[in-house]
Design a protein around this motif. Structure first.
Motif, PDB file in Angstrom:
ATOM      1  N   ASP A 130       0.983  -1.235  -0.041  1.00 12.29           N
ATOM      2  CA  ASP A 130       0.013  -0.048  -0.020  1.00 12.29           C
ATOM      3  C   ASP A 130       1.042   1.251  -0.146  1.00 12.29           C
ATOM      4  O   ASP A 130       1.500   1.482   1.073  1.00 12.29           O
ATOM      5  CB  ASP A 130      -1.016  -0.016   1.157  1.00 12.29           C
ATOM      6  CG  ASP A 130      -1.678   1.176   1.277  1.00 12.29           C
ATOM      7  OD1 ASP A 130      -1.644   2.093   0.459  1.00 12.29           O
ATOM      8  OD2 ASP A 130      -2.573   1.311   2.415  1.00 12.29           O
ATOM      9  N   ALA A 131       0.991   1.898  -1.114  1.00 15.35           N
ATOM     10  CA  ALA A 131       1.823   3.064  -1.368  1.00 15.35           C
ATOM     11  C   ALA A 131       0.910   4.194  -1.852  1.00 15.35           C
ATOM     12  O   ALA A 131       1.250   5.173  -2.544  1.00 15.35           O
ATOM     13  CB  ALA A 131       2.808   2.826  -2.365  1.00 15.35           C
ATOM     14  N   ALA A 132      -0.232   4.267  -1.113  1.00 20.42           N
ATOM     15  CA  ALA A 132      -1.487   5.340  -1.669  1.00 20.42           C
ATOM     16  C   ALA A 132      -0.620   6.518  -1.745  1.00 20.42           C
ATOM     17  O   ALA A 132      -1.078   6.968  -3.039  1.00 20.42           O
ATOM     18  CB  ALA A 132      -2.411   4.965  -0.502  1.00 20.42           C
ATOM     19  N   TYR A 133      -0.159   7.151  -0.638  1.00 15.84           N
ATOM     20  CA  TYR A 133       0.390   8.355  -0.711  1.00 15.84           C
ATOM     21  C   TYR A 133       1.679   8.541  -1.351  1.00 15.84           C
ATOM     22  O   TYR A 133       2.001   9.051  -2.390  1.00 15.84           O
ATOM     23  CB  TYR A 133       0.291   9.240   0.556  1.00 15.84           C
ATOM     24  CG  TYR A 133       1.267  10.418   0.777  1.00 15.84           C
ATOM     25  CD1 TYR A 133       0.965  11.743   0.272  1.00 15.84           C
ATOM     26  CD2 TYR A 133       2.342  10.050   1.608  1.00 15.84           C
ATOM     27  CE1 TYR A 133       1.988  12.577   0.482  1.00 15.84           C
ATOM     28  CE2 TYR A 133       3.253  11.126   1.802  1.00 15.84           C
ATOM     29  CZ  TYR A 133       3.072  12.515   1.307  1.00 15.84           C
ATOM     30  OH  TYR A 133       3.951  13.601   1.409  1.00 15.84           O
ATOM     31  N   ALA A 134       2.681   7.892  -0.612  1.00 19.49           N
ATOM     32  CA  ALA A 134       4.139   7.968  -0.858  1.00 19.49           C
ATOM     33  C   ALA A 134       4.677   7.454  -2.261  1.00 19.49           C
ATOM     34  O   ALA A 134       5.561   7.811  -2.675  1.00 19.49           O
ATOM     35  CB  ALA A 134       4.870   7.588   0.205  1.00 19.49           C
ATOM     36  N   GLY A 135       3.871   6.720  -2.892  1.00 24.40           N
ATOM     37  CA  GLY A 135       4.256   5.890  -4.133  1.00 24.40           C
ATOM     38  C   GLY A 135       4.786   6.992  -5.292  1.00 24.40           C
ATOM     39  O   GLY A 135       5.617   6.655  -5.840  1.00 24.40           O
ATOM     40  N   THR A 136       4.182   7.997  -5.018  1.00 23.09           N
ATOM     41  CA  THR A 136       4.082   9.114  -6.355  1.00 23.09           C
ATOM     42  C   THR A 136       5.808   9.622  -5.936  1.00 23.09           C
ATOM     43  O   THR A 136       6.341  10.063  -7.184  1.00 23.09           O
ATOM     44  CB  THR A 136       3.286  10.203  -5.947  1.00 23.09           C
ATOM     45  OG1 THR A 136       2.121   9.985  -6.222  1.00 23.09           O
ATOM     46  CG2 THR A 136       3.740  11.384  -6.876  1.00 23.09           C
ATOM     47  N   ALA A 137       6.295   9.428  -4.982  1.00 15.65           N
ATOM     48  CA  ALA A 137       7.783   9.888  -4.518  1.00 15.65           C
ATOM     49  C   ALA A 137       8.708   9.060  -5.496  1.00 15.65           C
ATOM     50  O   ALA A 137       9.837   9.824  -5.762  1.00 15.65           O
ATOM     51  CB  ALA A 137       8.196   9.762  -3.164  1.00 15.65           C
ATOM     52  N   PHE A 138       8.472   7.856  -5.699  1.00 17.68           N
ATOM     53  CA  PHE A 138       9.187   7.024  -6.687  1.00 17.68           C
ATOM     54  C   PHE A 138       9.637   7.590  -8.211  1.00 17.68           C
ATOM     55  O   PHE A 138      10.326   7.187  -8.917  1.00 17.68           O
ATOM     56  CB  PHE A 138       8.946   5.779  -6.691  1.00 17.68           C
ATOM     57  CG  PHE A 138       8.883   4.945  -5.627  1.00 17.68           C
ATOM     58  CD1 PHE A 138       9.732   5.143  -4.426  1.00 17.68           C
ATOM     59  CD2 PHE A 138       7.640   3.954  -5.094  1.00 17.68           C
ATOM     60  CE1 PHE A 138       9.740   4.500  -3.196  1.00 17.68           C
ATOM     61  CE2 PHE A 138       7.657   3.754  -3.708  1.00 17.68           C
ATOM     62  CZ  PHE A 138       8.704   3.771  -2.750  1.00 17.68           C
ATOM     63  N   VAL A 139       8.967   8.705  -8.487  1.00 11.65           N
ATOM     64  CA  VAL A 139       9.104   9.363  -9.605  1.00 11.65           C
ATOM     65  C   VAL A 139      10.622  10.092  -9.507  1.00 11.65           C
ATOM     66  O   VAL A 139      11.150  10.453 -10.582  1.00 11.65           O
ATOM     67  CB  VAL A 139       8.193  10.574 -10.264  1.00 11.65           C
ATOM     68  CG1 VAL A 139       6.647   9.908 -10.462  1.00 11.65           C
ATOM     69  CG2 VAL A 139       8.288  11.576  -9.120  1.00 11.65           C
ATOM     70  N   CYS A 140      10.877  10.264  -8.514  1.00  8.89           N
ATOM     71  CA  CYS A 140      12.176  10.888  -8.281  1.00  8.89           C
ATOM     72  C   CYS A 140      13.159   9.845  -7.851  1.00  8.89           C
ATOM     73  O   CYS A 140      13.038   8.894  -6.962  1.00  8.89           O
ATOM     74  CB  CYS A 140      12.147  11.890  -6.937  1.00  8.89           C
ATOM     75  SG  CYS A 140      11.134  13.158  -7.238  1.00  8.89           S
ATOM     76  N   PRO A 141      14.058   9.448  -8.693  1.00 14.29           N
ATOM     77  CA  PRO A 141      15.142   8.275  -8.455  1.00 14.29           C
ATOM     78  C   PRO A 141      15.679   8.439  -7.042  1.00 14.29           C
ATOM     79  O   PRO A 141      16.013   7.157  -6.565  1.00 14.29           O
ATOM     80  CB  PRO A 141      16.084   8.716  -9.488  1.00 14.29           C
ATOM     81  CG  PRO A 141      15.604   9.576 -10.571  1.00 14.29           C
ATOM     82  CD  PRO A 141      14.664  10.316  -9.922  1.00 14.29           C
ATOM     83  N   GLU A 142      15.986   9.435  -6.404  1.00 14.16           N
ATOM     84  CA  GLU A 142      16.567   9.597  -5.131  1.00 14.16           C
ATOM     85  C   GLU A 142      15.813   8.897  -4.040  1.00 14.16           C
ATOM     86  O   GLU A 142      16.316   8.505  -2.973  1.00 14.16           O
ATOM     87  CB  GLU A 142      16.760  11.060  -4.531  1.00 14.16           C
ATOM     88  CG  GLU A 142      15.821  11.936  -4.375  1.00 14.16           C
ATOM     89  CD  GLU A 142      15.301  12.802  -5.699  1.00 14.16           C
ATOM     90  OE1 GLU A 142      15.438  12.199  -6.788  1.00 14.16           O
ATOM     91  OE2 GLU A 142      14.998  13.759  -5.687  1.00 14.16           O
ATOM     92  N   TYR A 143      14.683   8.360  -4.269  1.00 13.43           N
ATOM     93  CA  TYR A 143      13.795   7.772  -3.097  1.00 13.43           C
ATOM     94  C   TYR A 143      13.804   6.254  -3.521  1.00 13.43           C
ATOM     95  O   TYR A 143      13.010   5.455  -2.701  1.00 13.43           O
ATOM     96  CB  TYR A 143      12.308   8.372  -3.179  1.00 13.43           C
ATOM     97  CG  TYR A 143      12.509   9.917  -2.566  1.00 13.43           C
ATOM     98  CD1 TYR A 143      12.805  10.132  -1.462  1.00 13.43           C
ATOM     99  CD2 TYR A 143      11.750  10.936  -3.353  1.00 13.43           C
ATOM    100  CE1 TYR A 143      13.132  11.398  -0.886  1.00 13.43           C
ATOM    101  CE2 TYR A 143      11.947  12.194  -2.986  1.00 13.43           C
ATOM    102  CZ  TYR A 143      12.621  12.548  -1.930  1.00 13.43           C
ATOM    103  OH  TYR A 143      12.694  13.945  -1.162  1.00 13.43           O
ATOM    104  N   ARG A 144      14.106   5.869  -4.516  1.00 12.17           N
ATOM    105  CA  ARG A 144      13.892   4.410  -5.136  1.00 12.17           C
ATOM    106  C   ARG A 144      14.478   3.533  -4.013  1.00 12.17           C
ATOM    107  O   ARG A 144      14.122   2.499  -4.140  1.00 12.17           O
ATOM    108  CB  ARG A 144      14.284   4.330  -6.474  1.00 12.17           C
ATOM    109  CG  ARG A 144      13.123   4.954  -7.379  1.00 12.17           C
ATOM    110  CD  ARG A 144      13.219   4.488  -8.796  1.00 12.17           C
ATOM    111  NE  ARG A 144      12.510   5.349  -9.503  1.00 12.17           N
ATOM    112  CZ  ARG A 144      12.560   6.122 -10.817  1.00 12.17           C
ATOM    113  NH1 ARG A 144      13.974   5.380 -11.264  1.00 12.17           N
ATOM    114  NH2 ARG A 144      11.902   6.917 -11.154  1.00 12.17           N
TER     115      ARG A 144
END
Ligand SMILES: Cc1ncc(COP(=O)(O)O)c(C=O)c1O
Length: 499
Positions: free
Chosen positions: A271-285
Motif C-alpha cells: 500500500d503506497a497510496a500516498y508515498a508511491g508518487t515519490a518514486f518518480v524521483c530516483p533519489e527515493y527508489r
C-alpha cells in the motif's frame, strides 16, 4: 437543458473554479458552520419546477462554498494531499462530457487502451519492475481502481482464491468452506484502517502486528506471527506492507518481509497510496528495496500526483490471479498472452462498469510531464524540511519521528495533554488544519504539506499560527480542564491515526 445554455452554464462554472483557486488564500481553511447548519439552508423537497442555472450557481456560492473545508488552502496540513490540478479538472469534465461506460473493449476501445498506455507509462516513471507494465512480456499489468481500499480488497480476494486453488491442486478432497476460515491477513499496527476493513469485507482473520521504534513492520515480527498462527492450524495468506504509513509515513522493509512471504507462498501487497508518487524521483527508489518480491502494488495519483479523485493505480504481477477470481462466467482464456495489452478490465475489479479515468491521468501527464510531477514532489519535501527546521529551532517542541516525505510530526515537550489542547486550539481558530497521530504512545500533531499552492511564505505563516497557539496553550495551561475537550462539538473532532 439546451446546448447553448450548457455553454454559458459551463463557462460560468469554470470561471467560478478559476476564481476559487486564485482567491484561495482569502478564506479560512475550515468553515464556520455547525452540524446541520447546511441542511437547514436547504428546502425540504426537491423543486417541483425547473430552476435557472444562474440561481443554482448563486446557491453554490452562498450556501455550498461557505460550508466546505478548503483542501487546497496552503494552510491545509491534514491527512494527505487530495489530488487536483486545473488540467485534471478538464480531464474530469471531458470524461463526464463523453458520458461513456467502459465495461468491455467494444464498449469504448479508447477507454481500455488509453488506460493500458498510461498505467504502463506510470510504471516506467516510478521505476517499478518491468513485469508490472502491461506492454512488457508476461502476465503482469496495471489497472485504475477507484481507491487504494478497493485495490487492497481486490488483492485480498485474489490472494484467498490463489491459496485455495493451490491447496486444492495438492489435495482435491479439502473442505473449501472450512479451510477459508483459517486464512489470515497480516499488516502493521500503523497501516491504514482500510487494510483492516478489507479483512472484515473479505472475512479473514486480521493481525495488526507491532511495529518497531520507527513505525516499521520488521521481518522478524512477521515470521514469528506466521509461526504462531501455523502452530494453531491457521494459514498465512495475505500480507499488506506500507510504503508510507498514514500516521508517520514509515516505509516497511520489503527486503526483509518479501523473502518470508515468498517462502510461505503468501501474497505480498504494497500500500503506497500516498508515498508511491515519490518514486518518480530516483533519489527515493532505495526505499523500494525488495520490490521484486511483491505480488501487487497500489498508489493513488489522486493523492500526490495532481489527478482529481478518483484514480488509484493497482499493479499485479499476474493478472490471471484477478481474472481467475472475478471471471465467474469463464469468459477469459487464461492462456491468452494478450490479456494485459487487451484487457477485459471488468475482471480486474469489483464493479462491472468503469469510468474513463485514464483521460485525467493522460491529460495530467501530458500537461505537467514527468518533470512537473518530480518538481512537485521535490518542492513539497523541501517545504516540509523547512517547516521541520523551524520546529527544531523552538526548544518547547520536539519532532518525532524523523520527518518522512511531506509529513512532519511534532509535540510539546510539556506533555501529550497540552499537545492535544494545542491542536484543538488551532483547529478552533480555523486558520490552519492538522490532525493527530499516536506515535510510541505519544500524541503527535501531523503537519503535512498538502496543497500544491503552498509556498515558503505560506509555511512561515502556518508556523507563526502554530507559535501563537503554543504561546497561548503554555500560558493558559492551568486553565484547561483535564477532562473536558476544548472542542464544543465532538463531531468536529479530529481523526487520530491508528495507535
Ligand atoms: C497509506 C494509505 N492507504 C490507504 C488509504 C486509503 O486510500 P483510499 O481513500 O484511496 O481508499 C490512505 C488514505 O489516506 C492511506 O494513507
Amino acid at each position: 437543458m439546451e446546448t447553448e445554455q450548457f455553454r454559458q452554464f459551463g463557462k460560468t462554472a469554470i470561471d467560478i473554479i478559476a476564481d476559487y483557486y486564485i482567491n484561495i488564500r482569502e478564506r479560512d481553511v475550515l468553515p464556520s458552520v455547525l452540524p446541520e447548519d447546511f441542511i437547514r439552508l436547504m428546502p425540504e423537497n426537491a423543486p417541483e419546477s425547473p430552476e435557472k442555472w444562474q440561481e443554482l450557481l448563486e446557491d453554490f456560492q452562498k450556501k455550498v462554498i461557505p460550508a466546505i473545508t478548503h483542501w487546497h488552502s496552503p494552510q491545509f496540513h491534514s491527512y494527505f494531499p487530495v489530488g487536483v490540478s486545473l488540467a485534471s479538472i478538464v480531464g474530469s469534465l471531458l470524461c463526464s462530457g463523453l458520458g461513456i461506460k467502459g465495461s468491455t473493449w467494444i464498449s469504448s476501445p479508447a477507454c481500455t487502451e488509453l488506460e493500458v498506455v498510461v498505467v504502463s507509462w506510470l510504471a516506467k516513471m516510478l521505476g517499478l519492475p518491468e513485469y508490472f507494465q502491461n506492454t512488457a512480456a508476461g502476465p503482469g499489468g496495471g489497472v485504475i481502481q477507484g481507491s487504494a481500499s478497493e485495490s487492497t480488497l481486490v488483492c485480498l480476494l485474489a490472494a484467498k482464491h490463489r491459496m485455495l486453488r493451490e491447496m486444492k491442486a495438492s489435495n482435491k478432497e479439502i473442505d473449501e468452506d472450512r479451510i477459508k476460515t483459517k486464512f489470515v491477513i497480516y499488516t502493521s499496527d500503523q497501516s491504514n484502517s482500510s487494510v483492516e476493513k478489507s479483512g472484515v469485507l473479505g472475512s479473514m482473520i486480521t493481525r495488526l502486528l507491532k511495529t518497531d521504534n520507527n513505525g516499521q513492520l520488521r521481518g522478524e515480527t512477521l515470521k514469528k506471527a506466521f509461526e504462531n498462527d501455523k502452530s494453531k492450524g491457521l494459514i498465512p495468506c495475505y500480507v499488506v506492507a506500507s510504503y508510507g504509513t498514514t500516521g508517520t509515513c514509515a516505509f516497511d522493509p520489503i527486503d526483509e518481509i518479501g523473502p518470508i512471504c515468498r517462502e510461505e507462498g503468501v501474497w505480498l501487497h504494497i500500500d503506497a497510496a500516498y508515498a508511491g508518487t515519490a518514486f518518480v524521483c530516483p533519489e527515493y527508489r532505495h526505499l523500494m528495496k525488495g520490490i521484486e518480491y511483491v505480488d501487487s502494488f497500489v498508489f493513488n495519483p489522486h493523492k500526490w500526483m495532481l489527478v482529481n479523485y478518483d484514480c488509484s493505480v493497482l499493479y499485479v504481477k499476474d493478472c490471471f490471479d484477478l481474472i481467475k477470481t472475478f471471471d465467474v462466467k469463464g469468459d477469459i482464456d487464461v492462456n491468452d498472452e494478450k490479456e494485459t495489452v487487451f484487457p477485459q478490465y471488468r475482471y480486474w475489479q469489483i464493479p462491472c462498469s468503469r469510468r474513463f479515468r485514464a483521460l485525467k491521468l493522460w491529460i495530467v501527464l501530458k500537461i505537467y510531464g514527468a518533470s512537473g510531477v518530480r518538481d512537485l514532489v521535490r518542492t513539497q519535501v523541501n517545504l516540509a524540511n523547512h517547516f521541520a527546521s523551524l520546529v527544531r529551532g523552538d526548544s518547547r517542541l520536539v519532532i518525532e519521528p524523523e520527518p518522512s516525505m511531506t509529513v512532519v510530526c511534532f509535540r510539546l515537550r510539556k506533555g501529550d495533554f497540552l499537545t492535544e489542547k494545542l491542536l484543538e486550539y488551532l483547529v478552533n481558530q480555523k486558520k490552519i488544519f492538522m490532525v493527530a497521530a499516536i506515535f510510541r504512545n505519544h500524541y503527535v500533531i501531523r503537519m503535512v504539506i498538502c496543497s500544491q499552492f503552498t509556498t515558503k511564505d505560506d509555511v512561515d505563516r502556518s508556523w507563526n499560527t502554530i507559535q501563537d497557539g503554543v504561546n497561548y496553550v503554555l500560558s493558559h495551561s492551568h486553565r484547561f480542564n483535564h477532562r473536558k475537550s476544548l472542542l464544543t462539538n465532538r463531531r468536529l473532532s479530529l481523526d487520530i491515526e491508528r495507535v
